[in-house]
Design a protein around this motif. Structure first.
Motif, short mmCIF file in Angstrom:
data_model
loop_
_atom_site.label_atom_id
_atom_site.label_comp_id
_atom_site.label_asym_id
_atom_site.label_seq_id
_atom_site.Cartn_x
_atom_site.Cartn_y
_atom_site.Cartn_z
N HIS A 119 23.82 -18.25 -7.73
CA HIS A 119 23.57 -18.03 -6.31
C HIS A 119 22.48 -16.98 -6.15
N ILE A 120 21.81 -17.03 -5.01
CA ILE A 120 20.72 -16.12 -4.71
C ILE A 120 20.91 -15.63 -3.27
N THR A 121 20.78 -14.33 -3.04
CA THR A 121 20.93 -13.79 -1.69
C THR A 121 19.84 -12.77 -1.41
N VAL A 122 19.55 -12.58 -0.13
CA VAL A 122 18.63 -11.53 0.30
C VAL A 122 19.12 -10.97 1.62
N HIS A 123 19.02 -9.66 1.76
CA HIS A 123 19.33 -8.97 3.02
C HIS A 123 18.24 -7.94 3.27
N THR A 124 17.84 -7.78 4.53
CA THR A 124 16.81 -6.80 4.87
C THR A 124 17.38 -5.71 5.77
N TYR A 125 16.79 -4.52 5.66
CA TYR A 125 17.30 -3.36 6.39
C TYR A 125 16.14 -2.52 6.93
N PRO A 126 15.57 -2.86 8.09
CA PRO A 126 14.60 -1.96 8.72
C PRO A 126 15.34 -0.78 9.34
N GLU A 127 14.78 0.43 9.23
CA GLU A 127 15.43 1.60 9.84
C GLU A 127 14.38 2.69 10.04
N TYR A 128 14.78 3.78 10.73
CA TYR A 128 13.82 4.84 11.02
C TYR A 128 14.52 6.19 11.11
N HIS A 129 13.75 7.25 10.86
CA HIS A 129 14.25 8.62 10.98
C HIS A 129 14.36 8.95 12.47
N PRO A 130 15.42 9.66 12.89
CA PRO A 130 15.60 9.92 14.32
C PRO A 130 14.56 10.83 14.95
N SER A 131 13.84 11.63 14.14
CA SER A 131 12.94 12.60 14.77
C SER A 131 11.61 12.81 14.06
N GLU A 132 11.45 12.39 12.81
CA GLU A 132 10.27 12.79 12.06
C GLU A 132 9.23 11.69 11.89
N GLY A 133 9.36 10.57 12.59
CA GLY A 133 8.31 9.57 12.61
C GLY A 133 8.26 8.65 11.40
N ILE A 134 9.26 8.71 10.52
CA ILE A 134 9.28 7.88 9.33
C ILE A 134 10.10 6.62 9.59
N SER A 135 9.52 5.47 9.29
CA SER A 135 10.24 4.20 9.33
C SER A 135 10.23 3.59 7.93
N THR A 136 11.32 2.93 7.58
CA THR A 136 11.39 2.29 6.27
C THR A 136 11.92 0.87 6.41
N PHE A 137 11.55 0.07 5.44
CA PHE A 137 12.06 -1.30 5.35
C PHE A 137 12.55 -1.51 3.93
N ARG A 138 13.79 -2.00 3.80
CA ARG A 138 14.36 -2.28 2.49
C ARG A 138 14.80 -3.73 2.44
N ALA A 139 14.50 -4.40 1.31
CA ALA A 139 14.99 -5.75 1.06
C ALA A 139 15.79 -5.73 -0.24
N ASP A 140 16.99 -6.28 -0.20
CA ASP A 140 17.85 -6.40 -1.38
C ASP A 140 17.97 -7.87 -1.75
N ILE A 141 17.62 -8.21 -2.98
CA ILE A 141 17.73 -9.58 -3.47
C ILE A 141 18.61 -9.59 -4.71
N ASP A 142 19.58 -10.49 -4.74
CA ASP A 142 20.46 -10.66 -5.89
C ASP A 142 20.36 -12.08 -6.41
N VAL A 143 20.14 -12.20 -7.72
CA VAL A 143 20.07 -13.50 -8.39
C VAL A 143 21.11 -13.49 -9.50
N ALA A 144 22.11 -14.36 -9.41
CA ALA A 144 23.16 -14.43 -10.43
C ALA A 144 23.14 -15.82 -11.04
N THR A 145 23.15 -15.88 -12.38
CA THR A 145 23.08 -17.17 -13.08
C THR A 145 24.15 -17.23 -14.16
N CYS A 146 24.52 -18.44 -14.50
CA CYS A 146 25.34 -18.71 -15.68
C CYS A 146 24.53 -19.60 -16.61
N GLY A 147 24.68 -19.40 -17.91
CA GLY A 147 23.96 -20.23 -18.86
C GLY A 147 22.94 -19.45 -19.65
N GLU A 148 21.93 -20.13 -20.15
CA GLU A 148 21.01 -19.54 -21.11
C GLU A 148 19.84 -18.80 -20.47
#
Length: 272
Positions: A119-148
């Motif tokens: 199975h393969i999944t992805v989730h994204t997380y845009p967010e920002y600092h409440p006062s210092e002008g910094i915004s970030t974007f995070r993407a998490d991807i998981d790839v799980a396999t069985c076999g060789e």
């Protein structure tokens, strides 16, 4: 060094090892005003919406040789997206012996591999600092396999699919399989570092740290972009529009944000 068919370990029935890759990327931006922040988040939501993320995951499935069975995708309000993809094994073919080599995997136009259920999944997380002008974007991807086949073969493509300032990668082999004599195998390929699956031209761009537990088949690598060009981190303006004191202040905030994410701890005086 590739193994000949005579040198390969003969397994008893199906390869039951589970190999999982977690790939996390971070994009950091300076958004001075509320309007800038909203525009940045809108840009991220458009750039990495559920449809585009689905296409990225389908290419990952192609690289690891899987058939897509089901796709669930969702764009969230006010921001973010998720995609979950179930895939099954491809046609039963001889797996290339190159799977035993530590080397960067292919991009989509050079895919000739197969694997088992995963199975393969992805989730994204845009967010920002409440006062210092910094915004970030995070993407998490998981790839799980069985076999060789290891999901590390998709790492090269994932790195090229995102504009990233910081990456963290975790790879683990779990469970066991058996050879024809019943002897347990807890890993079926050599690996010394995730870095060996990253192209040299990419490694030259990043500072990298490994934290590996070899006896547990757990591997961790984190990367931070070496070069810092302030223009790449400003949203809605350019460096030449700023005064020197503004440049210094913004640069300090951005680099602190990157260091805190990279080292996994708060480093500013006003944080615990």
């Amino acid at each position: 060094m590739s193994l000949t068919p005579e040198q390969r370990v003969q397994l008893h029935e199906f390869n039951n090892l589970t190999k999982s890759l977690s790939f996390n990327m971070y994009d950091i931006c300076y958004t001075e005003t509320k309007k800038d922040r909203e525009a940045y988040i809108a840009y991220i939501d458009e750039q990495y919406n559920a449809d585009r993320l689905t296409n990225i995951l389908k290419n990952v499935a192609d690289i690891i040789g899987a058939h897509v069975l089901n796709v669930a995708k969702q764009d969230y309000v006010p921001q973010g997206a998720s995609v979950t993809m179930l895939v099954s094994e491809g046609p039963v073919v001889e797996v290339p012996s190159e799977r035993f080599e530590e080397s960067p995997g292919p991009l989509p136009e050079a895919v000739t591999m197969s694997l088992d259920k995963s199975h393969i999944t992805v989730h994204t997380y845009p967010e920002y600092h409440p006062s210092e002008g910094i915004s970030t974007f995070r993407a998490d991807i998981d790839v799980a396999t069985c076999g060789e086949i290891s999901p590390l073969k998709a790492l090269n493509y994932l790195i090229h699919s995102f504009d990233t300032d910081i990456m963290t990668m975790d790879y683990r082999v779990r469970g066991f399989t058996r050879d024809i004599n019943g002897h347990k195998l807890f890993i079926d390929h050599d690996i010394s570092s995730i870095q060996n699956y990253i192209p040299d031209e990419v490694k030259q761009l990043f500072d990298m740290i490994d934290v590996n537990i070899y006896q547990e088949n757990i591997f961790h690598t984190k990367c931070k972009l070496k070069d810092f060009d302030l223009n790449n981190y400003l949203f809605g303006k350019k460096k030449d529009q700023l005064e020197d004191d503004e440049i210094n202040k913004i640069t300090e905030r951005l680099q602190l944000e990157m260091d805190e994410i990279y080292y996994g701890k708060n480093m500013s005086n006003n944080n615990n």
